[in-house]
Design a protein around this motif. Sequence first.
Motif, short mmCIF file in Angstrom:
data_model
loop_
_atom_site.label_atom_id
_atom_site.label_comp_id
_atom_site.label_asym_id
_atom_site.label_seq_id
_atom_site.Cartn_x
_atom_site.Cartn_y
_atom_site.Cartn_z
N ALA B 172 0.82 -1.21 0.00
CA ALA B 172 0.00 0.00 0.00
C ALA B 172 0.86 1.26 0.00
N SER B 173 2.12 1.13 0.47
CA SER B 173 2.98 2.31 0.54
C SER B 173 3.58 2.67 -0.81
N VAL B 174 3.45 1.77 -1.80
CA VAL B 174 3.95 2.08 -3.15
C VAL B 174 2.83 2.79 -3.91
N PRO B 175 3.11 3.95 -4.50
CA PRO B 175 2.05 4.68 -5.20
C PRO B 175 1.43 3.84 -6.32
N LYS B 176 0.12 3.92 -6.39
CA LYS B 176 -0.64 3.17 -7.38
C LYS B 176 -0.22 3.52 -8.80
N GLU B 177 0.19 4.77 -8.99
CA GLU B 177 0.48 5.25 -10.35
C GLU B 177 1.58 4.43 -11.01
N ILE B 178 2.52 3.94 -10.20
CA ILE B 178 3.61 3.16 -10.77
C ILE B 178 3.06 1.90 -11.42
N ASP B 179 2.13 1.25 -10.72
CA ASP B 179 1.48 0.06 -11.27
C ASP B 179 0.71 0.40 -12.54
N GLU B 180 -0.03 1.52 -12.45
CA GLU B 180 -0.89 1.88 -13.58
C GLU B 180 -0.06 2.13 -14.83
N ALA B 181 1.10 2.76 -14.64
CA ALA B 181 1.98 3.01 -15.77
C ALA B 181 2.39 1.69 -16.42
N ALA B 182 2.71 0.71 -15.56
CA ALA B 182 3.13 -0.59 -16.09
C ALA B 182 1.99 -1.27 -16.84
N LEU B 183 0.76 -1.12 -16.29
CA LEU B 183 -0.40 -1.74 -16.92
C LEU B 183 -0.65 -1.13 -18.30
N ILE B 184 -0.53 0.22 -18.34
CA ILE B 184 -0.74 0.90 -19.62
C ILE B 184 0.31 0.46 -20.62
N ASP B 185 1.51 0.22 -20.13
CA ASP B 185 2.58 -0.23 -21.03
C ASP B 185 2.38 -1.68 -21.46
N GLY B 186 1.32 -2.32 -20.98
CA GLY B 186 0.97 -3.61 -21.53
C GLY B 186 1.34 -4.81 -20.68
N LEU B 187 1.79 -4.59 -19.44
CA LEU B 187 2.07 -5.73 -18.57
C LEU B 187 0.76 -6.25 -17.98
N GLY B 188 0.68 -7.55 -17.73
CA GLY B 188 -0.49 -8.09 -17.06
C GLY B 188 -0.42 -7.79 -15.58
N ARG B 189 -1.55 -8.06 -14.89
CA ARG B 189 -1.59 -7.82 -13.45
C ARG B 189 -0.50 -8.59 -12.70
N LEU B 190 -0.40 -9.87 -13.02
CA LEU B 190 0.54 -10.73 -12.32
C LEU B 190 1.97 -10.27 -12.57
N GLN B 191 2.24 -9.94 -13.83
CA GLN B 191 3.59 -9.48 -14.17
C GLN B 191 3.89 -8.15 -13.51
N THR B 192 2.86 -7.29 -13.44
CA THR B 192 3.07 -6.01 -12.77
C THR B 192 3.48 -6.24 -11.32
#
Lengths: 317, 285
Positions: B172-192
């Motif tokens: 929870a301490s890692v900003p969500k935006e970092i994940d979202e950027a990875a998702l937009i770049d095409g990584l799956g949830r698990l890979q993210t």
Amino acid sequence: MSLTATPSMVRDSTRRRKRSGTHAVLTALPWLVPTLVLILGVVLYPAALMIYTSFFKYNNRGIQRGDAPVGLDNYIGTAGALTFPGVPVGRILLNTVLWVAVVVLITVVLSLALAQFLNLEFRGRKALRLFVILPWACSVVMTATVFRYGLQENVGLFNRLLVDTGILQRAQAWTKDPTSAFWVAVFVAIYVSLPFTTYTILAGLQAVPDDVREAAHVDGADGLRRYWFIVLPLLRPAIAVAALINIINVFNSLPILRLLQETPGYHTGHITTTLMFEYQRALGPGVSSALSVLNFIFCLVIIAIYLAIVQPTKEVA
Amino acid sequence: MARTRSVRGGINKPPSPWVIALGSIAIVVFFGFPYALMFISSLKTRLEITNIPPDYFPATPRFDNYLTVWASEVDPASSLLATAVIALGATLLVLLVATPAAYYVARFRFPGRMVFLLLVLCTQMLQPTVLAVGLFQEFKGWQGYAVWAALILINAAFNLSFAIWIMQAFFASVPKEIDEAALIDGLGRLQTMFRISLPLVWPGIVTAIVFVFVNSWNEFSAAFILVQQTNLQPLTVSMPRFLGLYIKDWQYLFTVAMIAIVPVVILFSFIERRLIGGLTAGSVK
């Protein structure tokens, strides 16, 4: 991921939420299922099994006797958990309360002092903290065993040290008497609980902002008052959590008493948890399940009383 | 966690060196003495350790106890293997099971999230000791090496709540935006989770893992009630067997204890710095 509701969507939002809710649960499941399986299979199922077992008769080899449930016979029957002849039940219940209350209370008070000291800035503080961790890292079994050896009447070195320093007149068989063994166990239980509690409070201390204490200083509060009125209230959540986890651990600490009490049978040094294991060996799963269920309810009651008194979730004003 | 060292108006005046020295000595003595006794005793002969009255130190330190102990009747090697297999197995299982759950709970709101978290919290209140009889009823048929599997499951299940609680706070301490950027770049949830979030919360994961490992390494109650075969017993259960009716090999008992303690103390010293933050990350906020 999240649906942003515009005013025009409000009307059918409830239905929509319901549908998207099921969807959300379905997406969540694969991530949570392993955890749920493990909790249901290895924590909740044996708990249910234990309650079920407590209503049937077993012999001491664990073989079921008869198919019909026996009601509360395992609890309060002629050879029930609370009524088995020769078992000082009242004393054992008192012991259990004493055990939890004394150990947790002294642990928290000592930990407050220890944490305060370890929070000072000095050279070697890091090495010193490693010493405090020792009883935590070393298993409870090993620590209790050292004390058991050291307190032996003839070969125990702690005994010799106590006699050589003149504290004792002659060596004592600490672990052979139920009462003195009980208090030795209390000491060891405090000893092994200190590291975790100290570390939790230390974490709380480091979260106390300096400017708050500084403000109190400017307002003329001396060290003791600053501690009592400023630091301690801010430590409340940390202390509450540490105490709660301690209550649970101490209630369940079997090996300490088990190893330090060398008196066999149903003596006055038991707590409910050790009695449970004694029953399991001597009377089989039926009666010991009954006591386990009572033990668990007892544990919940103590936690409930604690939560009612301390109210750890209450916001600090 | 670097604290700036500055002169603050009076509240942090340097503590008296006497207080520091006395306090330090008290702590070293108080927390060191049982383990010092353990070490000294592990270097004695059986005659020396059962001498009446006992001597403080061995005439000559018998370091060869650490070699001869392996050939003793109790066979500590098999116990050490049992302990290692159970502790490593439980740790791996917790890692596999808790990480996705903690990640998901930290990242998403979904119906039933609170129920799930409450369930996890409730298991924190239960421990193998309270449920020992139930666990016995459930697993009594697991004979031979299967009993290790049972103990792996038990240790994993009862340490799960703590691990999830700590890990989800770190996620929870890692900003969500970092994940979202990875998702937009095409990584799956698990890979993210594996490639983006995990490396960032690695310290928290390590803290949780060490906890689970140490708890499983030291577990007693379930092993005590479940393992009947002596050659399958973990150390915590097998060690008292050094104390026979007539022959009491205290020195070997302590030799094994030292061997069992050292890896854990080393592990702890690695995460010591993170203990303070990690412990309360989930609970005290």
